[in-house]
Design a protein around this motif. Structure first.
Motif, PDB file in Angstrom:
ATOM      1  N   ALA A  42       2.269  11.983  -5.186  1.00  0.00           N
ATOM      2  CA  ALA A  42       1.534  11.725  -6.420  1.00  0.00           C
ATOM      3  C   ALA A  42       0.583  12.867  -6.734  1.00  0.00           C
ATOM      4  O   ALA A  42       0.444  13.299  -7.888  1.00  0.00           O
ATOM      5  CB  ALA A  42       0.774  10.403  -6.314  1.00  0.00           C
ATOM      6  N   ILE A  43      -0.097  13.383  -5.691  1.00  0.00           N
ATOM      7  CA  ILE A  43      -1.010  14.508  -5.906  1.00  0.00           C
ATOM      8  C   ILE A  43      -0.243  15.743  -6.380  1.00  0.00           C
ATOM      9  O   ILE A  43      -0.651  16.448  -7.310  1.00  0.00           O
ATOM     10  CB  ILE A  43      -1.794  14.805  -4.615  1.00  0.00           C
ATOM     11  N   ILE A  71       1.873  18.484 -13.273  1.00  0.00           N
ATOM     12  CA  ILE A  71       1.649  18.104 -14.668  1.00  0.00           C
ATOM     13  C   ILE A  71       0.465  18.875 -15.242  1.00  0.00           C
ATOM     14  O   ILE A  71       0.509  19.363 -16.384  1.00  0.00           O
ATOM     15  CB  ILE A  71       1.410  16.579 -14.761  1.00  0.00           C
ATOM     16  N   ALA A  72      -0.605  18.997 -14.423  1.00  0.00           N
ATOM     17  CA  ALA A  72      -1.779  19.740 -14.886  1.00  0.00           C
ATOM     18  C   ALA A  72      -1.437  21.199 -15.154  1.00  0.00           C
ATOM     19  O   ALA A  72      -1.864  21.790 -16.163  1.00  0.00           O
ATOM     20  CB  ALA A  72      -2.905  19.635 -13.849  1.00  0.00           C
ATOM     21  N   VAL A  73      -0.626  21.784 -14.256  1.00  0.00           N
ATOM     22  CA  VAL A  73      -0.212  23.182 -14.446  1.00  0.00           C
ATOM     23  C   VAL A  73       0.610  23.328 -15.728  1.00  0.00           C
ATOM     24  O   VAL A  73       0.426  24.267 -16.516  1.00  0.00           O
ATOM     25  CB  VAL A  73       0.572  23.677 -13.217  1.00  0.00           C
ATOM     26  N   LEU A  74       1.547  22.367 -15.935  1.00  0.00           N
ATOM     27  CA  LEU A  74       2.374  22.417 -17.145  1.00  0.00           C
ATOM     28  C   LEU A  74       1.525  22.282 -18.405  1.00  0.00           C
ATOM     29  O   LEU A  74       1.770  22.952 -19.416  1.00  0.00           O
ATOM     30  CB  LEU A  74       3.434  21.315 -17.096  1.00  0.00           C
ATOM     31  N   ILE A  75       0.519  21.407 -18.345  1.00  0.00           N
ATOM     32  CA  ILE A  75      -0.361  21.239 -19.511  1.00  0.00           C
ATOM     33  C   ILE A  75      -1.124  22.523 -19.796  1.00  0.00           C
ATOM     34  O   ILE A  75      -1.220  22.974 -20.946  1.00  0.00           O
ATOM     35  CB  ILE A  75      -1.332  20.060 -19.279  1.00  0.00           C
ATOM     36  N   MET A  95       0.850  -1.193   0.000  1.00  0.00           N
ATOM     37  CA  MET A  95       0.000   0.000   0.000  1.00  0.00           C
ATOM     38  C   MET A  95       0.889   1.247   0.000  1.00  0.00           C
ATOM     39  O   MET A  95       2.006   1.234   0.501  1.00  0.00           O
ATOM     40  CB  MET A  95      -0.898  -0.001   1.250  1.00  0.00           C
ATOM     41  N   PHE A  96       0.301   2.325  -0.620  1.00  0.00           N
ATOM     42  CA  PHE A  96       1.064   3.573  -0.663  1.00  0.00           C
ATOM     43  C   PHE A  96       0.993   4.278   0.686  1.00  0.00           C
ATOM     44  O   PHE A  96      -0.053   4.292   1.345  1.00  0.00           O
ATOM     45  CB  PHE A  96       0.501   4.508  -1.741  1.00  0.00           C
ATOM     46  N   SER A  97       2.091   4.850   1.051  1.00  0.00           N
ATOM     47  CA  SER A  97       2.128   5.616   2.288  1.00  0.00           C
ATOM     48  C   SER A  97       1.510   6.993   2.061  1.00  0.00           C
ATOM     49  O   SER A  97       1.246   7.402   0.929  1.00  0.00           O
ATOM     50  CB  SER A  97       3.575   5.767   2.771  1.00  0.00           C
ATOM     51  N   GLU A  98       1.301   7.679   3.190  1.00  0.00           N
ATOM     52  CA  GLU A  98       0.737   9.039   3.094  1.00  0.00           C
ATOM     53  C   GLU A  98       1.656   9.956   2.287  1.00  0.00           C
ATOM     54  O   GLU A  98       1.195  10.797   1.505  1.00  0.00           O
ATOM     55  CB  GLU A  98       0.563   9.587   4.519  1.00  0.00           C
ATOM     56  N   ALA A  99       2.979   9.775   2.467  1.00  0.00           N
ATOM     57  CA  ALA A  99       3.944  10.607   1.736  1.00  0.00           C
ATOM     58  C   ALA A  99       3.873  10.332   0.245  1.00  0.00           C
ATOM     59  O   ALA A  99       3.976  11.249  -0.587  1.00  0.00           O
ATOM     60  CB  ALA A  99       5.356  10.343   2.271  1.00  0.00           C
ATOM     61  N   ASP A 100       3.690   9.018  -0.124  1.00  0.00           N
ATOM     62  CA  ASP A 100       3.594   8.677  -1.542  1.00  0.00           C
ATOM     63  C   ASP A 100       2.354   9.314  -2.164  1.00  0.00           C
ATOM     64  O   ASP A 100       2.398   9.828  -3.297  1.00  0.00           O
ATOM     65  CB  ASP A 100       3.540   7.156  -1.701  1.00  0.00           C
ATOM     66  N   ARG A 101       1.229   9.247  -1.440  1.00  0.00           N
ATOM     67  CA  ARG A 101       0.006   9.850  -1.975  1.00  0.00           C
ATOM     68  C   ARG A 101       0.158  11.361  -2.136  1.00  0.00           C
ATOM     69  O   ARG A 101      -0.267  11.951  -3.134  1.00  0.00           O
ATOM     70  CB  ARG A 101      -1.169   9.523  -1.046  1.00  0.00           C
ATOM     71  N   TYR A 102       0.799  11.979  -1.177  1.00  0.00           N
ATOM     72  CA  TYR A 102       1.023  13.429  -1.248  1.00  0.00           C
ATOM     73  C   TYR A 102       1.906  13.786  -2.456  1.00  0.00           C
ATOM     74  O   TYR A 102       1.639  14.733  -3.185  1.00  0.00           O
ATOM     75  CB  TYR A 102       1.664  13.917   0.053  1.00  0.00           C
TER      76      TYR A 102
END
Length: 290
Positions: free
Chosen positions: A10-11, A17-21, A1-8
């Motif tokens: 990824a977000i 990426i959305a900003v760059l797009i 399972m992903f840790s809280e840090a991994d989820r943060y």
């Protein structure tokens, strides 16, 4: 399972990426808008240039054709008076008709020469007698010169070789330079208005044609821009004649330039190579014309 840090992480990565797009799309849209605006600006400039060229030619034609048309009208009225007599002088009528024909041909030559800049016209080279062409141009402008009280002279070197040139284009160049010279002397005292056109062999490779006037000369601050498109010191002109004249001369492999004469007035000189060249001639050393 992903840790809280991994989820943060990824977000955060997704947001980046959305900003760059978004930034990329905005940049692309700005570039597309800028290209569209540049294309519209170019089309507007090209349209204005075409209108300006048409206006310049129309003004020149109107100016030059008015004189022969006025002469034709006067001749016709005179012929009508003669023919209304009981015993009309038919010899005089024949002379008048000859004058009408001459003026009509003069107007036609001007119209034909002024149409050249509107054509996508490749050079049709033939062996041209420069002296004969110069004499023809001077015969065309002579009535206008007489009306302006300008004395016209020519010095034509005999035995010049025929040059490969487009006759109509070369005639247009010389007509333009002579017309400018006449304009330049409008404000000069009548007794000092002299136009001289000369031809000579510059060297073994070129024929040189010079147009001299006794006007006020060329303002030194204008010399560098003299042959630029749309540069003019005349309120009723748009400044295309000299730029087109130089372009035509360069198409023939020659050169066109202007000088102030030490004795007063201006000199416009152009050269045409005796043998055909495909590249414009390099500027040559220029002696100051007296």
């Amino acid at each position: 399972m992903f840790s809280e840090a991994d989820r943060y992480f990824a977000i955060l990565l997704a947001v980046q990426i959305a900003v760059l797009i978004v930034l990329g799309v905005q940049s692309w849209m700005r570039h597309r808008t800028a290209r569209a605006r540049a294309r519209r600006d170019y089309m507007e400039i090209a349209h204005v240039a075409r209108l300006a060229l048409a206006s310049e030619i129309t003004a020149s034609v109107a100016h030059k054709v008015t004189q022969p048309l006025s002469s034709i009208l006067a001749d016709i009225e005179t012929a009508q008076l003669i023919l209304s007599r009981k015993e009309p002088d038919l010899a005089a009528v024949r002379d008048i008709l000859a004058d009408v024909r001459k003026e009509d041909l003069r107007a036609n030559r001007f119209v034909e020469s002024m149409r050249l800049p509107l054509r996508k016209h490749e050079l049709h080279l033939e062996r041209v007698d420069v002296n004969a062409l110069t004499a023809e141009v001077l015969s065309i402008v002579l009535p206008d010169a007489m009306r302006r009280k300008v004395a016209v002279q020519s010095t034509l070197e005999p035995g010049l070789p025929r040059i490969p040139a487009d006759r109509l284009h070369l005639q247009q160049v010389l007509l333009n330079l002579v017309d400018n010279a006449l304009d330049a002397m409008d404000d000069s005292p009548a007794r000092s208005r002299h136009l001289l056109v000369s031809t000579e062999a510059q060297d073994d490779d070129n024929v040189r044609i010079t147009v001299l006037d006794n006007g006020p000369g060329i303002d030194p601050t204008h010399m560098e821009r003299l042959f630029d498109s749309f540069f003019t010191t005349k309120s009723d002109r748009l400044g295309l004649g000299l730029s087109m004249a130089r372009a035509i001369v360069h198409m023939h492999g020659g050169d066109l330039w202007a000088e102030n004469r030490p004795s007063g007035g201006a000199a416009f000189i152009f050269t045409i190579p005796i043998s055909q060249k495909t590249e414009p001639a390099l500027p040559r050393p220029r002696a100051v014309t007296t």
